[in-house]
Design a protein around this motif. Structure first.
Motif, PDB file in Angstrom:
ATOM      1  N   LEU A 110      26.714  31.542  56.912  1.00 34.71           N
ATOM      2  CA  LEU A 110      25.232  32.281  57.679  1.00 34.71           C
ATOM      3  C   LEU A 110      24.846  33.516  57.102  1.00 34.71           C
ATOM      4  O   LEU A 110      23.699  33.624  57.496  1.00 34.71           O
ATOM      5  CB  LEU A 110      25.809  32.349  59.170  1.00 34.71           C
ATOM      6  CG  LEU A 110      26.023  30.956  60.056  1.00 34.71           C
ATOM      7  CD1 LEU A 110      26.344  31.293  61.378  1.00 34.71           C
ATOM      8  CD2 LEU A 110      24.873  29.849  59.735  1.00 34.71           C
ATOM      9  N   LEU A 111      25.661  34.335  56.805  1.00 33.92           N
ATOM     10  CA  LEU A 111      25.272  35.412  55.793  1.00 33.92           C
ATOM     11  C   LEU A 111      24.486  35.297  54.826  1.00 33.92           C
ATOM     12  O   LEU A 111      23.617  35.881  54.707  1.00 33.92           O
ATOM     13  CB  LEU A 111      26.438  36.323  55.638  1.00 33.92           C
ATOM     14  CG  LEU A 111      27.497  36.901  56.739  1.00 33.92           C
ATOM     15  CD1 LEU A 111      28.656  37.757  56.396  1.00 33.92           C
ATOM     16  CD2 LEU A 111      26.379  37.889  57.649  1.00 33.92           C
ATOM     17  N   PHE A 112      24.995  34.161  53.933  1.00 33.40           N
ATOM     18  CA  PHE A 112      23.969  33.922  52.957  1.00 33.40           C
ATOM     19  C   PHE A 112      22.667  33.657  53.121  1.00 33.40           C
ATOM     20  O   PHE A 112      21.651  33.706  52.430  1.00 33.40           O
ATOM     21  CB  PHE A 112      24.880  32.977  52.046  1.00 33.40           C
ATOM     22  CG  PHE A 112      25.354  33.377  50.860  1.00 33.40           C
ATOM     23  CD1 PHE A 112      25.778  34.448  50.688  1.00 33.40           C
ATOM     24  CD2 PHE A 112      25.451  32.407  49.784  1.00 33.40           C
ATOM     25  CE1 PHE A 112      26.430  35.074  49.685  1.00 33.40           C
ATOM     26  CE2 PHE A 112      26.207  33.052  48.544  1.00 33.40           C
ATOM     27  CZ  PHE A 112      26.737  34.259  48.344  1.00 33.40           C
ATOM     28  N   VAL A 113      22.568  32.819  54.244  1.00 37.92           N
ATOM     29  CA  VAL A 113      21.419  32.336  54.872  1.00 37.92           C
ATOM     30  C   VAL A 113      20.487  33.836  55.468  1.00 37.92           C
ATOM     31  O   VAL A 113      19.383  33.749  55.130  1.00 37.92           O
ATOM     32  CB  VAL A 113      21.356  31.405  56.080  1.00 37.92           C
ATOM     33  CG1 VAL A 113      19.994  31.152  56.599  1.00 37.92           C
ATOM     34  CG2 VAL A 113      21.986  30.012  55.483  1.00 37.92           C
ATOM     35  N   GLY A 114      21.243  34.285  56.070  1.00 33.81           N
ATOM     36  CA  GLY A 114      20.776  35.872  56.657  1.00 33.81           C
ATOM     37  C   GLY A 114      19.857  36.584  55.648  1.00 33.81           C
ATOM     38  O   GLY A 114      19.136  37.238  56.057  1.00 33.81           O
ATOM     39  N   ASP A 115      20.528  36.725  54.488  1.00 32.73           N
ATOM     40  CA  ASP A 115      20.294  37.758  53.536  1.00 32.73           C
ATOM     41  C   ASP A 115      19.163  37.085  52.722  1.00 32.73           C
ATOM     42  O   ASP A 115      18.800  37.673  51.459  1.00 32.73           O
ATOM     43  CB  ASP A 115      21.242  38.404  52.783  1.00 32.73           C
ATOM     44  CG  ASP A 115      22.374  37.430  51.966  1.00 32.73           C
ATOM     45  OD1 ASP A 115      21.775  36.487  51.613  1.00 32.73           O
ATOM     46  OD2 ASP A 115      23.446  37.820  51.834  1.00 32.73           O
ATOM     47  N   GLY A 116      18.886  35.754  52.673  1.00 33.08           N
ATOM     48  CA  GLY A 116      17.830  35.376  51.925  1.00 33.08           C
ATOM     49  C   GLY A 116      18.364  34.490  50.690  1.00 33.08           C
ATOM     50  O   GLY A 116      17.600  34.026  50.035  1.00 33.08           O
ATOM     51  N   HIS A 117      19.850  34.368  50.516  1.00 36.67           N
ATOM     52  CA  HIS A 117      20.319  33.808  49.228  1.00 36.67           C
ATOM     53  C   HIS A 117      20.319  32.351  49.257  1.00 36.67           C
ATOM     54  O   HIS A 117      20.547  31.555  48.609  1.00 36.67           O
ATOM     55  CB  HIS A 117      21.720  34.487  48.852  1.00 36.67           C
ATOM     56  CG  HIS A 117      21.768  35.668  48.300  1.00 36.67           C
ATOM     57  ND1 HIS A 117      21.741  36.702  49.173  1.00 36.67           N
ATOM     58  CD2 HIS A 117      21.808  36.177  47.213  1.00 36.67           C
ATOM     59  CE1 HIS A 117      21.980  37.878  48.230  1.00 36.67           C
ATOM     60  NE2 HIS A 117      21.642  37.539  47.090  1.00 36.67           N
ATOM     61  N   ARG A 118      20.306  31.960  50.509  1.00 32.85           N
ATOM     62  CA  ARG A 118      20.087  30.294  50.771  1.00 32.85           C
ATOM     63  C   ARG A 118      19.175  29.916  51.803  1.00 32.85           C
ATOM     64  O   ARG A 118      18.856  30.805  52.685  1.00 32.85           O
ATOM     65  CB  ARG A 118      21.635  30.006  51.290  1.00 32.85           C
ATOM     66  CG  ARG A 118      22.675  29.809  50.091  1.00 32.85           C
ATOM     67  CD  ARG A 118      22.633  28.958  48.965  1.00 32.85           C
ATOM     68  NE  ARG A 118      23.348  28.822  48.157  1.00 32.85           N
ATOM     69  CZ  ARG A 118      23.677  29.494  47.085  1.00 32.85           C
ATOM     70  NH1 ARG A 118      22.706  30.473  46.926  1.00 32.85           N
ATOM     71  NH2 ARG A 118      24.841  29.252  45.995  1.00 32.85           N
ATOM     72  N   THR A 119      18.734  28.858  51.823  1.00 33.21           N
ATOM     73  CA  THR A 119      17.877  28.356  52.973  1.00 33.21           C
ATOM     74  C   THR A 119      18.447  28.048  54.263  1.00 33.21           C
ATOM     75  O   THR A 119      19.573  27.700  54.143  1.00 33.21           O
ATOM     76  CB  THR A 119      16.854  27.166  52.436  1.00 33.21           C
ATOM     77  OG1 THR A 119      17.915  26.276  52.271  1.00 33.21           O
ATOM     78  CG2 THR A 119      15.858  27.674  51.556  1.00 33.21           C
ATOM     79  N   PRO A 120      17.890  27.950  55.381  1.00 35.30           N
ATOM     80  CA  PRO A 120      18.601  27.697  56.606  1.00 35.30           C
ATOM     81  C   PRO A 120      19.128  26.116  56.757  1.00 35.30           C
ATOM     82  O   PRO A 120      20.228  25.809  57.588  1.00 35.30           O
ATOM     83  CB  PRO A 120      17.409  27.437  57.715  1.00 35.30           C
ATOM     84  CG  PRO A 120      16.678  28.593  57.132  1.00 35.30           C
ATOM     85  CD  PRO A 120      16.540  28.425  55.697  1.00 35.30           C
TER      86      PRO A 120
END
Length: 285
Positions: free
Chosen positions: A219-229
């Motif tokens: 979820l942190l990877f999504v939150g910082d924009g590195h991955r999509t939801p």
């Protein structure tokens, strides 16, 4: 395995909390490492003047090294005469014997059928993280992770929706031989407090090894924009460990509460929890 207490013994429930910073996890280990279980069992042996006899604790959730607990639950079976002699002063004597980073808050005779581990219907954890550019408040540094990218909490909550429900969480667990990775994730949501700290609430019937910290890492990877939801859900569906899913550091994680059913349902829940689960339509064994 039966939840029947041996004749002459009394099952005692303990409610406790600890700061996990200086512990090598809950479970006793070879090599003399300091553990929560070892510390409490030694204190019990000492305050009950039991000599070389030790009483083994069964715990609701075995936390890893560095993980904290505010609402941990355990049980221990004590000889009836030991319980009768020490029950009134046991709590205070434990407080005097235990180190300051672990506390027992309540001791009491457990209802029939109670098993701290198998009778539980859910465990609730909180993971705390801040994206403050200046870092973590020094007074909170042992309990809050610093993430040095701005976090979009709405995107993280969107991603969390695909993880709810009963699934095989093999992609988010460290697999153990003979153990199932099927779990029911009952709650997963994040909220930013007035202090800027983002708290993730994670509740499930049970957790497999590293599950919470892996979910937060995704979820942190999504939150910082590195991955999509949609990425965490795709990882879950793939069913295999993804090298991009990081197991975040343990100090941000706290076991907050353990839930149990009504007393008359404890034994049935304990029996049910021992059954190895499969997903609907999955082959057995």
């Amino acid at each position: 395995m039966s939840d029947e207490v041996q004749p002459g013994f009394v099952r005692v429930r303990l409610d406790l909390s600890y700061d996990g910073t200086s512990f090598s996890g809950w479970a006793k280990q070879a090599g003399g490492r300091r553990t929560v279980q070892g510390e409490i069992e030694e204190a019990l042996r000492t305050v009950t003047r039991s000599g070389e006899v030790s009483y083994e604790l069964t715990v609701a959730g075995r936390t890893d090294s560095g993980v904290h607990a505010r609402g941990q639950v355990a049980h221990v079976d004590l000889p009836g005469e030991v319980w009768a002699e020490h029950r009134e002063k046991l709590l205070k004597r434990l407080a005097g014997r235990l180190a300051r980073d672990v506390r027992v808050w309540r001791v009491g005779e457990a209802p029939a059928g109670f098993n701290a581990r198998f009778s539980a219907v859910w465990r609730r954890y909180a993971y705390r993280v801040t994206d403050n550019p200046g870092g973590v408040d020094p007074l909170l540094r042992g309990h809050v992770l610093w993430h040095d990218w701005p976090l979009d909490v709405d995107a993280m909550n969107e991603a969390a929706q695909a993880l709810l429900g009963e699934h095989d969480f093999a992609a988010y667990c460290k697999k153990r031989e003979g153990a199932t990775t099927i779990r029911t994730l009952q709650e997963l949501g994040l909220a930013r407090g007035d202090d800027g700290i983002v708290t993730a609430t994670v509740r499930a019937d049970a957790f497999c090894h590293n599950m919470v910290r892996s979910l937060i890492g995704a979820l942190l990877f999504v939150g910082d924009g590195h991955r999509t939801p949609d990425w965490p859900g795709k990882v879950l569906a793939a069913g295999v460990r993804d090298s991009a899913v990081h197991v975040v550091r343990p100090h941000g994680l706290t076991l907050e509460e353990v839930g149990y059913p009504a007393d008359e349902l404890l034994a049935a829940r304990s029996k049910e929890a021992r059954n190895k689960r499969t997903l609907p339509g999955a082959g057995c064994c």
